[in-house]
Design an enzyme around this catalytic site. Structure first.
Site, PDB file in Angstrom:
ATOM      1  CE  LYS A   1      83.901-100.781 -53.897  1.00 42.16           C
ATOM      2  NZ  LYS A   1      82.803-101.458 -54.779  1.00 42.16           N
TER       3      LYS A   1
ATOM      4  CD  GLN B   1      79.607-103.079 -53.748  1.00 46.20           C
ATOM      5  OE1 GLN B   1      80.488-102.180 -53.748  1.00 46.20           O
ATOM      6  NE2 GLN B   1      80.202-104.269 -54.390  1.00 46.20           N
TER       7      GLN B   1
ATOM      8  CG  ASP C   1      81.614 -99.644 -60.429  1.00 45.36           C
ATOM      9  OD1 ASP C   1      82.747 -99.956 -60.003  1.00 45.36           O
ATOM     10  OD2 ASP C   1      80.634-100.231 -59.936  1.00 45.36           O
TER      11      ASP C   1
END
Ligand code: NDP
Length: 281
Positions: free
Chosen positions: A50, A94, A117
């Protein structure tokens, strides 16, 4: 026809790179903060790619690595700091988090405007009522693939196999938004094969290698395989590709289908969050 997620991803990334350059000329640099707790090797590798993609697109990125025994208080404090940091437009924590940390509490602490997200309840709500917001990356990537290949969704019967909060439910809402007739199936669905056989579009996200076989698919259906499963050291999807690809009008391979779109959509969301911060405030 093979739906080439790598290619679509590349095209989107080139466009975004130009957009980032233009923003930087005006003095704005999109910034993403990635937070990782503990040393799960898979999570480490996701986080690194990422960051790498972020940098390749000219965006600012920072990584916050916390030890596995980090307290909830310390993690929430970091999120508060990132929420207040004007260099940061997107925050990604994460998942999964170590067991002693409450994932929903952590997600709810992220400013919904920085929730790249798309997991915050406000963004989930926005998606379900059709308001603009940040949408979860993998399902959003599925929609971008359908759009890129001009696949008609309106009026079609879309069957989504899987009802997780990360993939199944949001992709169902997005397909509904595009005027598909949506059926959501899961492990308790009866007569699953009969339902699948009526689908014009099938999205499979269950985490069962090679589950979708040719006898479940109507000739000419569009098949999107979200599954990522490791079998004998190889990555395979939830679809038995060799046989289903002979029937499908369009199909995503694994790897190289939905997978590459996820990080691309994370970058897309970070860019969107940055633009909205500067231009819509
Ligand atoms: P979850 O385990 O959270 O959900 C799986 C879903 O599949 C559940 O709704 C479950 O039903 C359903 N299911 C499981 N077995 C069956 C079955 N035999 N018949 C019908 N339904 C079944 O998985 P995720 O949604 O997180 O992930 C799904 C797959 O997608 C995984 O392979 C994952 O690795 C992959 N993935 C890929 C991403 C990408 O970037 N391409 C990103 C995220 C996920 P029930 O609710 O009844 O238990």
């Amino acid at each position: 026809m093979i739906i080439d997620g790598k290619k679509v991803s590349q095209i989107m990334r080139e466009d975004m790179k130009k957009e980032v350059e233009a923003l930087k000329e005006k003095g704005f640099t999109p910034g993403l903060a990635v937070v990782i707790v503990g040393e799960n090797p898979a999570s480490q590798s996701y986080v690194n790619s990422k960051q790498k993609t972020c940098n390749a697109l000219g965006m600012y990125s920072e990584k916050h690595e916390l030890s596995a025994d980090t307290s909830e208080e310390a993690l929430l404090k970091l999120i508060d700091d990132l929420n207040a940091d004007s260099k940061i437009h997107g925050i990604l924590v994460q998942l999964p988090l170590p067991g002693h940390l409450d994932e929903s509490k952590v997600i709810e602490r992220i400013d919904p405007k920085k929730d790249v997200d798309g997991f915050h309840p406000i963004n989930v709500g926005n998606l379900s009522i059709g308001f603009d917001g940040l949408k979860p990356c993998t399902p959003y990537g599925v929609i971008k693939l359908l759009d890129h290949y001009d696949i008609q969704v309106e009026g079609k019967h879309a069957v989504v196999l899987g009802r997780s909060n990360i993939v199944g439910k949001p992709v169902s809402m997005m397909l509904l938004q595009k005027n598909a007739t949506v059926t959501v199936c899961h492990s308790r669905t009866e007569n699953l094969n009969d339902v699948l056989k009526t689908a014009d579009i099938i999205v499979v996200a269950i985490g069962r290698p090679g589950f979708l076989t040719q006898d479940m698919v109507k000739e000419g259906a569009v098949v999107i395989d979200v599954g990522i499963n490791r079998v004998d050291g190889k990555i395979v999807g939830d679809v038995k590709y060799d046989e289903v690809s002979k029937l499908a009008s369009h199909i995503t391979p694994v790897p190289g289908g939905v997978g590459p779109m996820t990080i691309t959509m994370l970058m897309y969301n970070t860019l969107k969050a940055c633009k909205e911060n500067y231009f819509d405030a």
